[in-house]
Enzyme design. Structure first.
Site, PDB file in Angstrom:
ATOM      1  N   LYS A  31       0.858  -1.184   0.000  1.00 27.72           N
ATOM      2  CA  LYS A  31       0.000   0.000   0.000  1.00 27.72           C
ATOM      3  C   LYS A  31       0.897   1.238   0.000  1.00 27.72           C
ATOM      4  O   LYS A  31       1.886   1.300   0.740  1.00 27.72           O
ATOM      5  CB  LYS A  31      -0.899  -0.015   1.233  1.00 27.72           C
ATOM      6  CG  LYS A  31      -1.881   1.143   1.337  1.00 27.72           C
ATOM      7  CD  LYS A  31      -2.729   0.985   2.586  1.00 27.72           C
ATOM      8  CE  LYS A  31      -3.761   2.084   2.730  1.00 27.72           C
ATOM      9  NZ  LYS A  31      -4.581   1.915   3.963  1.00 27.72           N
ATOM     10  N   SER A  87      -9.387   1.674   3.111  1.00 27.24           N
ATOM     11  CA  SER A  87      -8.572   2.431   2.174  1.00 27.24           C
ATOM     12  C   SER A  87      -7.549   1.593   1.410  1.00 27.24           C
ATOM     13  O   SER A  87      -6.903   2.079   0.480  1.00 27.24           O
ATOM     14  CB  SER A  87      -7.821   3.545   2.922  1.00 27.24           C
ATOM     15  OG  SER A  87      -6.952   3.007   3.916  1.00 27.24           O
ATOM     16  N   SER A 102      -9.388  -1.090   6.843  1.00 28.09           N
ATOM     17  CA  SER A 102      -8.675  -1.186   5.584  1.00 28.09           C
ATOM     18  C   SER A 102      -7.984  -2.498   5.288  1.00 28.09           C
ATOM     19  O   SER A 102      -7.637  -2.762   4.145  1.00 28.09           O
ATOM     20  CB  SER A 102      -7.666  -0.044   5.479  1.00 28.09           C
ATOM     21  OG  SER A 102      -8.324   1.195   5.599  1.00 28.09           O
TER      22      SER A 102
END
Length: 511
Positions: free
Chosen positions: A92, A167, A191
């Protein structure tokens, strides 16, 4: 596509990367069926072919090929470097990387290349992992759609017209489509749980203090953690084995010392792990939490699948306690601290960057107009930018919320002890992924119990709705009970095998 086109020099071979696990990769390298360098080319070719549909990858790592060649040479000389030797990993893009920009999805940070890797990135590299690239995310991790000014909108791997949640939706969509072997996310409140649930994956939110936050772009100091995202429970265990560890720059990790089992989490992959387990069902987390979020039928689809998962766990030997009361959603909501901590923590991160970043504060970035409208409108409509961070240690509203979290944790564990429960069970989202351009309703995500208590939780695939959308089931455990969660999740996975790769992302012609 925002990454450079690949210049492939690798040869096609017989090793099938589709759904390949870390164990598969290790065995293939040992047998001489594939090299680390060839794996990098295979996954880069898949990214080149398929990411135009997903829009999940922000940056490809130009250093990955050289890293893979070094690993191949080391293998020829002395064998495996570590347990993740040659494994292609997607990060990420809020994890600091010394060889790629770390942007948090923002054009304002597009040129920011940190001097050092995040602690967890360094651990993954030391274990032999190859960082292939970095993935899109909800800008600054502030929201649950995966929309950013730098990367645009990421799509769900199982229905390109739907959200992947967020996210960490870029990592989840990419791993689901086999654009990387495994990946990382960060979880402030959903997330590494709702994106895996929406993409038929496994996600782990560790106990607060097990995994370092150093070098992860912050959203909330008291809530943030990094965690694994993988297609299989065993791969999540191997990733967490590498990621966990004491970091002197993140003192909260002192709490995790001595908490990792001697044989690692992989030593708790027990196919009989559900036999004799006691699992409590949190019924108040089922069904629509807000009748304006979605049609009632949407929640009914998820409830049907999760109820089937409960029955499957019972068939595998678990005792189901249905139901168990915990803090309700209103009480959990009253413990939110992101509005107090975001500005403080993000501005502190910016202060540690070099001159490549033109902004000194979150407020300056928002005022610049560079932030994605869907994210900017939420920030501008909140009190976050007006928070007086200098007075937080005297802010009674903030201090009361922190104390409420302390009591929530005690109360949750007390209820589990009194009912002799190994885990609590509920859907990570009460509804399936919504269609774009609608936004995934936060009210329907059951992320706050784990996030506000710091207790560990794990999401595993539970099946599909009639229209082919993945549904996950979440298991929450006591503090540092990750070994028990891995036993439960692995046993459920082995008994059911609900993981299915998405259509449209099959083998390439060269494969």
């Amino acid at each position: 596509m925002r990454f450079q086109d690949m210049d492939s020099t690798g040869d096609a071979d017989s090793f099938d990367v589709l759904e390949a696990t870390i164990g598969d990769i290790r065995a293939a390298i040992e047998a001489g069926e594939v090299t680390a360098a060839e794996l990098v080319e295979r996954y880069r070719a898949r990214i080149d072919e398929y990411d135009g549909d997903l829009n999940a990858i922000l940056t490809l790592n130009d250093a990955a090929r050289e890293r893979a060649r070094e690993l191949d040479a080391q293998f020829e000389d002395s064998g495996f470097v570590g347990p993740l030797h040659g494994v292609p990993i997607l990060l990420k893009d809020n994890h600091d990387t010394r060889d790629m920009p770390t942007t948090a999805g923002s054009t304002a940070l597009a040129e920011s290349v940190p001097d050092e890797d995040a602690f967890v990135v360094r651990r993954l590299r030391e274990a032999g992992g190859v960082i292939v690239g970095k993935t899109n995310l909800q800008e600054f991790s502030y929201g649950v759609d995966t929309i950013s000014s730098l990367g645009g909108e990421t799509h769900n791997a199982y229905d390109l017209d739907r959200r992947p949640s967020g996210s960490s939706g870029g990592t989840a969509a990419a791993v689901a489509a086999n654009l990387g072997a495994v990946g990382t996310g960060s979880d402030t409140c959903s997330s590494v749980r709702s994106p895996p649930a929406f993409n038929d994956l496994v996600g782990v939110r560790p106990t607060r203090g097990l995994v370092s936050r150093t070098g992860v772009v912050p959203l909330s100091e008291s809530q943030d953690t990094a965690g694994p995202i993988a297609r299989r429970v065993a791969d999540a265990a191997r990733l967490l084995d590498a990621m966990a560890g004491y970091d002197p720059e993140d003192p909260v990790t002192a709490r995790g010392v001595g908490r990792v089992p001697d044989g690692g989490y992989v030593s708790h992959l027990d196919a009989d792990g559900l036999d004799g387990a006691r699992i409590g069902v949190v019924r108040e987390f089922f069904g629509l939490q807000d009748e304006e979020s979605a049609p009632a039928e949407a929640a009914e689809k998820v409830t049907e699948i999760v109820d089937s998962a409960i029955a499957e766990m019972a068939a595998a030997g678990a005792t189901i306690v249905d139901s168990v009361a915990v803090a309700d959603t209103d009480e959990l909501g009253s413990a939110r601290v992101i509005p107090y901590e975001f500005k403080r923590d993000f501005d502190a991160y910016l202060a540690g960057l070099d001159d490549a970043v033109a902004y000194d504060s979150l407020a300056e970035i928002v005022a610049s107009g560079e932030v994605a409208p869907a994210v900017a409108s939420r920030l501008e409509g909140s009190d976050i930018l007006d928070t007086d961070v200098e007075s937080l240690d005297r802010n009674l509203g903030y201090l009361r919320r922190l104390d409420r979290r302390r009591r929530l944790k005690i109360d949750t564990e007390r209820r589990m002890v009194e009912r002799d429960l190994d885990a609590l069970l509920y859907p990570p989202s009460t509804i399936p992924p919504v269609e774009i351009p609608d936004h995934q309703p936060f009210e329907e995500l059951n992320c706050e119990l784990s996030a506000h208590t710091g207790l560990p939780s794990m999401v595993v695939p539970a099946g599909f709705t009639d229209d082919g959308l993945p549904v996950g089931v979440e298991l929450l455990g006591r503090e540092f009970a990750e070994p028990r969660l891995f036993e439960l999740a692995y046993a459920y996975e082995q008994a059911t095998d609900h993981r299915r790769p998405p259509a449209g992302f099959g083998a390439l012609d060269s494969e």
